[in-house]
Write an enzyme that holds these catalytic residues in place. Structure first.
Site, PDB file in Angstrom:
ATOM      1  N   SER B 103       0.624  -0.953   0.168  1.00 31.59           N
ATOM      2  CA  SER B 103       0.225   0.050   0.384  1.00 31.59           C
ATOM      3  C   SER B 103       0.566   1.406  -0.251  1.00 31.59           C
ATOM      4  O   SER B 103       2.154   1.252   0.673  1.00 31.59           O
ATOM      5  CB  SER B 103      -0.286   0.201   1.214  1.00 31.59           C
ATOM      6  OG  SER B 103      -0.082   0.333   2.585  1.00 31.59           O
ATOM      7  N   CYS B 104       0.416   2.483  -0.569  1.00 31.60           N
ATOM      8  CA  CYS B 104       0.908   3.596  -0.399  1.00 31.60           C
ATOM      9  C   CYS B 104       0.232   4.227   0.636  1.00 31.60           C
ATOM     10  O   CYS B 104       1.594   5.380   0.646  1.00 31.60           O
ATOM     11  CB  CYS B 104       0.597   4.592  -1.688  1.00 31.60           C
ATOM     12  SG  CYS B 104       0.769   3.900  -2.889  1.00 31.60           S
ATOM     13  N   VAL B 105       0.131   4.314   1.969  1.00 33.92           N
ATOM     14  CA  VAL B 105       0.115   4.553   2.855  1.00 33.92           C
ATOM     15  C   VAL B 105       0.022   3.464   4.409  1.00 33.92           C
ATOM     16  O   VAL B 105       0.053   3.039   5.319  1.00 33.92           O
ATOM     17  CB  VAL B 105      -1.270   5.144   3.185  1.00 33.92           C
ATOM     18  CG1 VAL B 105      -0.980   6.294   2.364  1.00 33.92           C
ATOM     19  CG2 VAL B 105      -2.423   4.319   2.934  1.00 33.92           C
TER      20      VAL B 105
END
Lengths: 158, 105
Positions: B103-105
């Site tokens: 995931s990007c976060v």
């Protein structure tokens, strides 16, 4: 990622645009950089400063007028409440993806060690003081200060 | 993909050193990866994160986001960065014997 000679060590982001779609890219990139162990500063300028302004950071909406990316005719985007509704819908999706609302995101980046700065020219122009900003903001910087603290960094303008 | 000997056991790892078969993981392997990643000795705070990641992975088949570790796992952002400097989610996932977070976060 494997350690290589070319690994990015430090970035400085300039967050210059207001509205949800203007601010999020800078915050996602800043947070993602911290997660990779990259040193991060964000310089908020012009309407990008809304993201750290206490009175505004809770009310940032997506622009439904003059935003071709939305694919929405201008007359439709201009209907009262349209921007709020689009913001609400996007907020639900983002929450599912664990992308936090702006105030929480600011806190998260700060707690992750990211440094947040406000632009002096904009502060003077809008007649703001440090009291107008959320407590996570480090200080107000001139452009010169910003370049100085960005020594060795990649500078990214959003 | 390849084999690697960690803490006296031969395990399957990908090119970045993440275990590809979680069943091969054990606490000694975790301790060895932690040293390799520059984290040092694993303490209670580290284990809280590692166990939460493993529980989430078992339930959902993916590594949770860092925000989820904070919100549902109850570990503050500051602590996560203090426990796993240089990559809180990546390093903790690797130590936990899980896949690289996607995931990007």
């Amino acid at each position: 990622m494997a350690e290589t000679k070319d690994a990015i060590k430090k970035i400085s982001l300039v967050c210059s645009k207001g509205s949800l779609d203007g601010i999020y890219p800078a915050l996602i990139m800043a947070n993602g950089a911290r997660m990779e162990g990259i040193e991060v500063s964000i310089f908020f300028t012009f309407f990008g400063m809304d993201a750290i302004t206490k009175k505004k950071m809770n009310k940032i909406k997506i622009a439904t007028v003059g935003n071709p990316g939305m694919g929405m005719p201008t007359w439709l985007g201009a209907i009262p409440g349209m921007s709020a509704m689009a913001t609400w819908m996007m907020g639900k999706t983002m929450d599912k993806l664990d992308i936090p609302p702006i105030p929480e995101f600011i806190e998260m980046i700060h707690d992750a060690g990211g440094k947040l700065y406000a632009c002096k020219a904009t502060v003077d122009m809008f007649g703001l003081t440090m009291d107008d900003f959320c407590p996570q903001v480090e200080k107000v910087l001139t452009v010169g200060d910003f370049y100085e603290l960005s020594a060795g960094a990649e500078i990214i303008f959003t | 993909m390849g084999q690697k000997e960690i803490a006296g056991k031969t395990v399957s790892v990908n090119e970045e050193g993440y275990l590809t078969i979680h069943e091969e993981w054990n606490k000694e392997i975790a301790a060895a990866i932690a040293v390799e990643e520059g984290i040092g000795e694993l303490k209670e705070g580290h284990w809280k994160v590692i166990e939460f990641l493993q529980k989430e992975f078992k339930e959902n088949g993916t590594v949770p986001s860092l925000r989820r570790v904070t919100k549902a796992g109850g570990v503050p952002t500051k602590d996560l960065y203090a426990f796993f400097p240089g990559g809180p989610l990546k390093k903790s996932s690797k130590i936990a014997g899980l896949l690289k977070p996607a995931s990007c976060v």
